[in-house]
Scaffold this motif. Structure first.
Motif, PDB file in Angstrom:
ATOM      1  N   ASN A  95      11.768   3.246   3.419  1.00 55.63           N
ATOM      2  CA  ASN A  95      11.171   4.307   4.211  1.00 55.63           C
ATOM      3  C   ASN A  95       9.995   4.911   3.452  1.00 55.63           C
ATOM      4  N   TYR A  96       8.928   5.204   4.178  1.00 53.22           N
ATOM      5  CA  TYR A  96       7.724   5.755   3.561  1.00 53.22           C
ATOM      6  C   TYR A  96       7.273   6.972   4.359  1.00 53.22           C
ATOM      7  N   THR A  97       7.182   8.119   3.671  1.00 56.30           N
ATOM      8  CA  THR A  97       6.778   9.365   4.316  1.00 56.30           C
ATOM      9  C   THR A  97       5.832  10.115   3.399  1.00 56.30           C
ATOM     10  N   THR A 148       5.557  15.404   9.755  1.00 64.41           N
ATOM     11  CA  THR A 148       5.420  14.200   8.944  1.00 64.41           C
ATOM     12  C   THR A 148       5.831  12.993   9.764  1.00 64.41           C
ATOM     13  N   VAL A 149       5.403  11.831   9.360  1.00 67.71           N
ATOM     14  CA  VAL A 149       5.715  10.588  10.060  1.00 67.71           C
ATOM     15  C   VAL A 149       6.322   9.610   9.063  1.00 67.71           C
ATOM     16  N   THR A 150       7.456   9.047   9.383  1.00 69.47           N
ATOM     17  CA  THR A 150       8.148   8.097   8.514  1.00 69.47           C
ATOM     18  C   THR A 150       7.983   6.691   9.060  1.00 69.47           C
ATOM     19  N   SER A 178       0.827  -1.200   0.000  1.00 70.08           N
ATOM     20  CA  SER A 178       0.000   0.000   0.000  1.00 70.08           C
ATOM     21  C   SER A 178       0.863   1.251   0.000  1.00 70.08           C
ATOM     22  N   MET A 179       1.915   1.268   0.816  1.00 70.40           N
ATOM     23  CA  MET A 179       2.787   2.430   0.885  1.00 70.40           C
ATOM     24  C   MET A 179       3.664   2.550  -0.357  1.00 70.40           C
ATOM     25  N   ARG A 180       4.029   1.444  -0.941  1.00 70.50           N
ATOM     26  CA  ARG A 180       4.841   1.503  -2.161  1.00 70.50           C
ATOM     27  C   ARG A 180       4.034   2.026  -3.351  1.00 70.50           C
ATOM     28  N   ARG A 222       0.007   6.903   8.962  1.00 65.78           N
ATOM     29  CA  ARG A 222       0.736   5.895   8.174  1.00 65.78           C
ATOM     30  C   ARG A 222       0.617   6.248   6.696  1.00 65.78           C
ATOM     31  N   SER A 223       1.717   6.268   5.995  1.00 68.96           N
ATOM     32  CA  SER A 223       1.725   6.650   4.592  1.00 68.96           C
ATOM     33  C   SER A 223       0.708   5.827   3.796  1.00 68.96           C
TER      34      SER A 223
END
Length: 547
Positions: free
Chosen positions: A540-542, A530-532, A176-178, A476-477
């Protein structure tokens, strides 16, 4: 011997004589000393054996075609032996096609059109093949997590009930984040791959080859719902769908799939409807210009009843002499009034958060006016109130009584939490209808909310409202769940000295809150709010900064 007719000049000798039978011309010219004209010709029998012609053998007379070409099963379409790339090496081909088509345009324009049409078609085939590959890879990623949960779960969580499912959710979350899509979308695509590969292999093959589109493949998946692997009817369903998929429009394919499914499943239609009815729901899709789609998934019978009543109500109201709304507008207004209970004692109590810059607010009764408190109060936060068209109470430092207008500086917008900017007229109406307010203290220059430190674990309502407005959504990203309906997570746990102040708090939906504490994902809150998230695979997803 075969007798044929030949035209020879009248009076000349037969072919076995000294005269040549093929002399003469229509103009009466002399050939070989003789002269004649066309009128002197007459028909007579011609004996082919009279000519002493050399024997020419047939080179294929003694050749067995099956030896030369192989068995019929091995014969191939000649088109399969031609590389389309080779066709472009012959410039005359475009000219021949242009001439055959009879197009009035130039050869160059015709050739370019054919080229871009072919490119568009081949690109779509490539998209279809790539989507099939994506679905297969997505399914495989979730399968790996299910069979080996240790790739995502903390060691202490491997023995918990549902560990495999939690690992699958973690894998779906990383995808999902990718891909910047929801977790439910990832899991739906993995399910689609499983249905196509395990139950509809022929349809899957057409999809992999690029012939079938993703939209068609989804229709096929829907038609296979309720059939378990190994059901004999799946073979007929698969063959029937594969025979037409990619050859007709998606709308027609859906109709044919529905017909084929009904024929195969006639005896259990009631069971299928009962199963589908359990999925009934209402969804909202926010679109541009302050509008949204409200969708109701229910039975066809109930949908017809609803639409019939809406239509009857709209036609009744349209009969009023001063009514200017269209039937479509009257139906929409009637549905809104029924669902919100506007003007009735049973009107629903809802909570809507609206932020309005106070520097833009002035009373409609006379020019710009100070808001409550200092002149530079920049924000108003709206919250709960009775539902209705634009109704509700607004929390924040703001005026009550006469409806205000929005004026002054134009670098700030009123914002509906979780949706985005709303127009000034709607914001002014919300302020005018509000009865209570809650002040949000912000920096008068930067408009950044000022943190309020707290030394207790449980958050105040003001803190929750503040976090919801700053972050709007789960931190969450790629998660789009509204912040105000989720949990609030302490980045540094309270038991380890973490404080309940905004720098240490992050809104998380319940599912992502569980992942944060039970999996190998780590979370870091940055200085810009922001939250990573860092995954066990090292990515890493931000998301971009909030507010």
């Amino acid at each position: 011997m075969t007798a044929v007719l030949a035209l020879i000049p009248a009076g000349l000798e037969s072919p076995d004589g000294s005269a040549d039978p093929l002399v003469g011309s229509a103009s009466g010219e002399s050939f070989g000393g003789e002269s004649f004209d066309a009128a002197s010709f007459e028909a007579m029998p011609f004996d082919a054996d009279a000519f002493d012609l050399p024997f020419v053998p047939d080179p294929l007379a003694d050749v067995d075609p099956f030896v030369l070409l192989g068995s019929l099963d091995e014969l191939r379409d000649p088109a399969d032996l031609i590389d389309p790339v080779d066709l472009s090496q012959y410039p005359a081909s475009a000219e021949a096609e242009h001439e055959w088509a009879g197009a009035a345009a130039s050869v160059d324009a015709f050739a370019e059109l054919c080229s871009v049409l072919d490119a568009s078609e081949q690109a779509q085939f490539a998209v279809n093949r790539a989507m099939a590959t994506h679905l297969a890879a997505t399914r495989r990623a979730l399968d790996i997590a299910a069979h080996d949960p240790a790739v995502y779960l903390q060691p202490g969580e491997l023995g918990r009930p549902g560990a495999s499912e939690l690992a699958v959710r973690a894998a779906a979350t990383e995808l999902s984040m990718r891909l910047h899509v929801s977790v439910s979308t990832i899991r739906s695509r993995a399910h689609e791959a499983a249905v196509l590969q395990d139950r509809l292999p022929q349809v899957w093959a057409r999809f992999v080859d690029g012939v079938a589109s993703y939209a068609d493949a989804r229709v096929a998946v829907d038609s296979a719902a309720g059939f378990v692997p190994g059901d004999g009817r799946l073979v007929e369903l698969d063959e029937g769908l594969a025979a037409v998929i990619g050859a007709i429009t998606t709308a027609r394919f859906r109709q044919q799939a529905r017909t084929l499914r009904a024929r195969l499943d006639r005896d259990v239609l009631a069971e299928r409807h009962a199963r589908a009815f359990t999925e009934r729901r209402v969804t909202v899709e926010h679109v541009d210009d302050g509008m949204a789609w409200l969708s109701l998934y229910t039975s066809q019978v109930d949908a017809v009843k609803i639409m019939t009543r809406l239509d009857a109500t709209a036609r009744r109201d349209a009969g009023h002499p001063d009514e200017l709304r269209t039937l479509a507008q009257l139906r929409a207004d009637a549905a809104t009034a029924w669902l919100t209970g506007a003007g009735t004692p049973t009107a629903a109590r809802v909570e809507v958060l609206v932020t309005v810059p106070l520097l833009n607010v002035a009373r409609s009764t006379g020019g710009a006016q100070r808001g409550p408190g200092a002149d530079n109060d920049p924000a108003v936060i709206g919250a709960s109130g009775a539902s209705g068209t634009g109704g509700g109470e607004v929390l924040g430092g703001g005026p009550t009584g006469a409806a205000p207008t929005i004026a002054g500086t134009r670098n700030e917008f009123a914002t509906l939490d979780g949706v985005g900017p709303i127009d000034d007229v709607t914001a002014a109406r919300l302020l005018g209808e509000a009865s209570t307010f809650l002040r949000l203290v912000t920096d008068p220059v930067t408009a950044a909310p000022l943190a309020l430190d707290r030394t207790r674990y449980r958050l105040t309502k003001a803190q929750r409202v503040w976090l919801a407005l700053v972050h709007e959504r789960c931190t969450r990203s790629a998660c789009d769940r509204p912040a105000y309906v989720g949990d609030v997570d302490h980045e540094l746990e309270w038991s380890r000295g973490g404080r309940s102040n905004p720098e240490n708090l992050c809104p998380l939906c319940r599912g992502d809150h569980t992942l944060k504490h039970c999996t190998l994902f780590t979370q870091t809150k940055n200085s810009d709010d922001t939250v990573t998230w860092r995954s066990p695979t090292g990515r890493n997803y931000t998301d971009p900064p909030p507010f």
